[in-house]
Design an enzyme around this catalytic site. Structure first.
Site, PDB file in Angstrom:
ATOM      1  N   ARG A   1       0.791  -1.305   0.050  1.00 39.69           N
ATOM      2  CA  ARG A   1      -0.061   0.202   0.067  1.00 39.69           C
ATOM      3  C   ARG A   1       0.708   1.244  -0.097  1.00 39.69           C
ATOM      4  O   ARG A   1       1.848   1.407   0.587  1.00 39.69           O
ATOM      5  CB  ARG A   1      -1.004  -0.166   1.178  1.00 39.69           C
ATOM      6  CG  ARG A   1      -2.067  -0.997   1.011  1.00 39.69           C
ATOM      7  CD  ARG A   1      -3.144  -0.432   0.097  1.00 39.69           C
ATOM      8  NE  ARG A   1      -4.407  -1.213  -0.042  1.00 39.69           N
ATOM      9  CZ  ARG A   1      -4.415  -2.397  -1.172  1.00 39.69           C
ATOM     10  NH1 ARG A   1      -3.340  -2.471  -1.954  1.00 39.69           N
ATOM     11  NH2 ARG A   1      -5.472  -2.887  -1.016  1.00 39.69           N
TER      12      ARG A   1
ATOM     13  N   HIS B   1      -0.880   0.170  -9.948  1.00 39.87           N
ATOM     14  CA  HIS B   1      -1.926  -0.717  -9.339  1.00 39.87           C
ATOM     15  C   HIS B   1      -2.297  -2.029  -9.795  1.00 39.87           C
ATOM     16  O   HIS B   1      -3.502  -2.209  -9.867  1.00 39.87           O
ATOM     17  CB  HIS B   1      -2.994  -0.064  -8.363  1.00 39.87           C
ATOM     18  CG  HIS B   1      -3.423  -0.931  -7.171  1.00 39.87           C
ATOM     19  ND1 HIS B   1      -3.664  -0.117  -6.094  1.00 39.87           N
ATOM     20  CD2 HIS B   1      -3.423  -2.046  -7.062  1.00 39.87           C
ATOM     21  CE1 HIS B   1      -3.976  -0.917  -5.010  1.00 39.87           C
ATOM     22  NE2 HIS B   1      -3.746  -2.004  -5.292  1.00 39.87           N
TER      23      HIS B   1
HETATM   24  P1  NAP Z   1      -1.511 -10.822   5.158  1.00 41.28           P
HETATM   25  O1  NAP Z   1      -1.661 -12.254   5.022  1.00 41.28           O
HETATM   26  O2  NAP Z   1      -2.606 -10.108   6.199  1.00 41.28           O
HETATM   27  O3  NAP Z   1      -0.082 -10.248   5.849  1.00 41.28           O
HETATM   28  C1  NAP Z   1       0.258  -9.006   6.207  1.00 41.28           C
HETATM   29  C2  NAP Z   1       1.723  -9.260   6.804  1.00 41.28           C
HETATM   30  O4  NAP Z   1       1.969  -7.872   7.356  1.00 41.28           O
HETATM   31  C3  NAP Z   1       1.854 -10.140   8.017  1.00 41.28           C
HETATM   32  O5  NAP Z   1       3.203 -10.727   8.006  1.00 41.28           O
HETATM   33  C4  NAP Z   1       1.753  -9.116   9.135  1.00 41.28           C
HETATM   34  O6  NAP Z   1       2.686  -9.647  10.476  1.00 41.28           O
HETATM   35  C5  NAP Z   1       2.536  -7.901   8.589  1.00 41.28           C
HETATM   36  N1  NAP Z   1       2.161  -6.718   9.364  1.00 41.28           N
HETATM   37  C6  NAP Z   1       1.032  -6.142   9.444  1.00 41.28           C
HETATM   38  N2  NAP Z   1       1.286  -5.091  10.177  1.00 41.28           N
HETATM   39  C7  NAP Z   1       2.308  -4.816  10.575  1.00 41.28           C
HETATM   40  C8  NAP Z   1       3.255  -3.925  11.313  1.00 41.28           C
HETATM   41  N3  NAP Z   1       2.599  -2.935  11.778  1.00 41.28           N
HETATM   42  N4  NAP Z   1       4.386  -4.158  11.501  1.00 41.28           N
HETATM   43  C9  NAP Z   1       4.963  -5.192  10.923  1.00 41.28           C
HETATM   44  N5  NAP Z   1       4.481  -6.139  10.177  1.00 41.28           N
HETATM   45  C10 NAP Z   1       2.975  -5.837   9.982  1.00 41.28           C
HETATM   46  O7  NAP Z   1      -1.720  -9.866   3.978  1.00 41.28           O
HETATM   47  P2  NAP Z   1      -1.421 -10.313   2.425  1.00 41.28           P
HETATM   48  O8  NAP Z   1      -2.430 -11.076   1.798  1.00 41.28           O
HETATM   49  O9  NAP Z   1       0.047 -10.798   2.385  1.00 41.28           O
HETATM   50  O10 NAP Z   1      -1.554  -8.898   1.809  1.00 41.28           O
HETATM   51  C11 NAP Z   1      -0.409  -7.933   2.058  1.00 41.28           C
HETATM   52  C12 NAP Z   1      -1.123  -6.554   1.577  1.00 41.28           C
HETATM   53  O11 NAP Z   1      -1.042  -6.535   0.235  1.00 41.28           O
HETATM   54  C13 NAP Z   1      -2.784  -6.331   1.632  1.00 41.28           C
HETATM   55  O12 NAP Z   1      -3.119  -5.809   2.751  1.00 41.28           O
HETATM   56  C14 NAP Z   1      -2.997  -5.387   0.514  1.00 41.28           C
HETATM   57  O13 NAP Z   1      -2.957  -3.983   1.021  1.00 41.28           O
HETATM   58  C15 NAP Z   1      -1.827  -5.493  -0.430  1.00 41.28           C
HETATM   59  N6  NAP Z   1      -2.125  -5.957  -1.725  1.00 41.28           N
HETATM   60  C16 NAP Z   1      -1.816  -5.194  -2.902  1.00 41.28           C
HETATM   61  C17 NAP Z   1      -2.142  -5.763  -4.137  1.00 41.28           C
HETATM   62  C18 NAP Z   1      -1.762  -4.924  -5.305  1.00 41.28           C
HETATM   63  O14 NAP Z   1      -2.347  -4.986  -6.467  1.00 41.28           O
HETATM   64  N7  NAP Z   1      -0.973  -3.787  -5.188  1.00 41.28           N
HETATM   65  C19 NAP Z   1      -2.878  -6.850  -4.301  1.00 41.28           C
HETATM   66  C20 NAP Z   1      -3.277  -7.542  -3.126  1.00 41.28           C
HETATM   67  C21 NAP Z   1      -2.616  -7.076  -1.707  1.00 41.28           C
HETATM   68  P3  NAP Z   1       2.134 -10.441  11.698  1.00 41.28           P
HETATM   69  O15 NAP Z   1       2.911 -11.556  11.433  1.00 41.28           O
HETATM   70  O16 NAP Z   1       2.520  -9.655  12.606  1.00 41.28           O
HETATM   71  O17 NAP Z   1       0.792 -10.501  11.538  1.00 41.28           O
END
Ligand code: NAP
Length: 305
Positions: free
Chosen positions: A221, A268
């Site tokens: 993001r 994006h």
């Molecule tokens: P996820 O499975 O919820 O994983 C989030 C990760 O971020 C976890 O490892 C979590 O750590 C870590 N995290 C969250 N807050 C944190 C903080 N304050 N400090 C350190 N680590 C933190 O999410 P995901 O499915 O991998 O997706 C990640 C993000 O990618 C989504 O939320 C979305 O915004 C983005 N995304 C972008 C696109 C695009 O097209 N650009 C597409 C899809 C998704 P913990 O182990 O501590 O929980």
């Protein structure tokens, strides 16, 4: 089971057939009496008149299933008392893996150096992947997929997440070790959600912890990075930034990123939810909700992801 398709109208043609095929027992509706719906399928941009969706009248709804992985636009809605599930889709992870690998290899191999300018740069042989350190910020569904693929190519991979939850074969540093994770990152891949804890995380001081010449790839993001600090860092030794997400989207036409020689802008597009695979995930969750079983990919409202 009556389900409201609470998503922009332009998504209907792609999603309605896929959702119908994955969940034939569902009656998917574009509108109707809120009190009559058992669940909602949600995507940002709904309602399309720009108002905020009021979940209060959906008294019977047992789940709100997001079609997006990132839920920052809905998670803070005070009227949302129903369980919220985010999208975890195999197609999304595959797309993100390909995007991050592609741009990481471009940086690793220095592909941009080989211009068609008649200069024989034979001294610029890139190191093997084993000689390159890559750090992945965020080791969730997407971060793990990307980190594992990088490791498979032989890169030295470090992960970082709040919890530091272990991932087989990869060193994952926990929250307080961010400086160490950054200092190792010749290539930094950011896959963090937008939460109060991640907003502005990559500020001037943290960007200065990256090795000279490092490449930053942000596909999580845009709120993660202080954009002015990034521009300053690019003038002061940071190598390149590949950005798929921004503070404001679409990126305004006059934004300095568009014309900066050390910035690559992608609109994006790094990973999209694929209706064919994601509909199966949504259908499974709808059925679980109807049966009163534990839901998949439930959002932790306090953490915001
Ligand atoms: P996820 O499975 O919820 O994983 C989030 C990760 O971020 C976890 O490892 C979590 O750590 C870590 N995290 C969250 N807050 C944190 C903080 N304050 N400090 C350190 N680590 C933190 O999410 P995901 O499915 O991998 O997706 C990640 C993000 O990618 C989504 O939320 C979305 O915004 C983005 N995304 C972008 C696109 C695009 O097209 N650009 C597409 C899809 C998704 P913990 O182990 O501590 O929980």
């Amino acid at each position: 089971m009556r389900v409201l398709f609470a998503a922009p109208a332009r998504l209907w043609d792609a999603w309605a057939p896929a959702l119908g095929a994955a969940c034939p027992e569902m009656q998917l509706c574009r509108d109707g009496d809120p009190a009559g719906f058992d669940a909602l399928i949600y995507a940002p941009g709904y309602p399309e008149d720009g108002t905020t969706l009021d979940f209060t009248p959906f008294t019977r709804a047992r789940v709100v299933q997001s079609l997006w992985a990132g839920v920052e636009r809905i998670v803070t809605n005070p009227t949302l008392t129903q369980p919220l599930c985010r999208m975890v889709d195999p197609g999304l992870a595959l797309g993100m893996r390909e995007y991050c690998l592609g741009w990481a290899l471009r940086a690793h191999l220095g592909m941009d150096r080989y211009a068609q300018d008649g200069i024989w740069r034979s001294h610029l042989t890139p190191p093997l992947a084993a000689g390159r350190s890559v750090t992945v910020l965020g080791m969730g569904e997407l971060g793990r997929a990307v980190a594992s693929a990088l490791m498979g190519l032989g890169f030295r991979v470090t992960g970082w997440s709040g919890s530091g939850r272990p991932v087989r074969g990869i060193e994952v540093l926990p929250g307080p070790h961010l400086p160490e994770a950054l200092s190792r990152a010749e290539i930094l891949i950011c896959l963090l959600p937008d939460t109060p804890g991640t907003r502005g995380l990559l500020d001037r001081d943290r960007l200065a912890m990256l090795p000279r010449g490092a490449t930053v790839i942000n596909a999580g993001r845009g709120t993660l990075i202080d954009e002015q600090a990034l521009l300053a860092a690019l003038d002061n030794g940071l190598g390149h930034a590949v950005l798929d997400v921004f503070q404001t989207e679409p990126l305004p036409p006059d934004h300095p990123f568009w014309s900066h020689p050390q910035v690559t802008v992608t609109p994006h597009v790094s990973a999209e939810t694929r209706p064919e695979s994601a509909a199966t995930v949504a259908a499974e969750n709808l059925r679980r909700a109807m049966r009163g079983e534990p839901l998949l990919h439930l959002v932790d409202r306090a953490r915001g992801y």
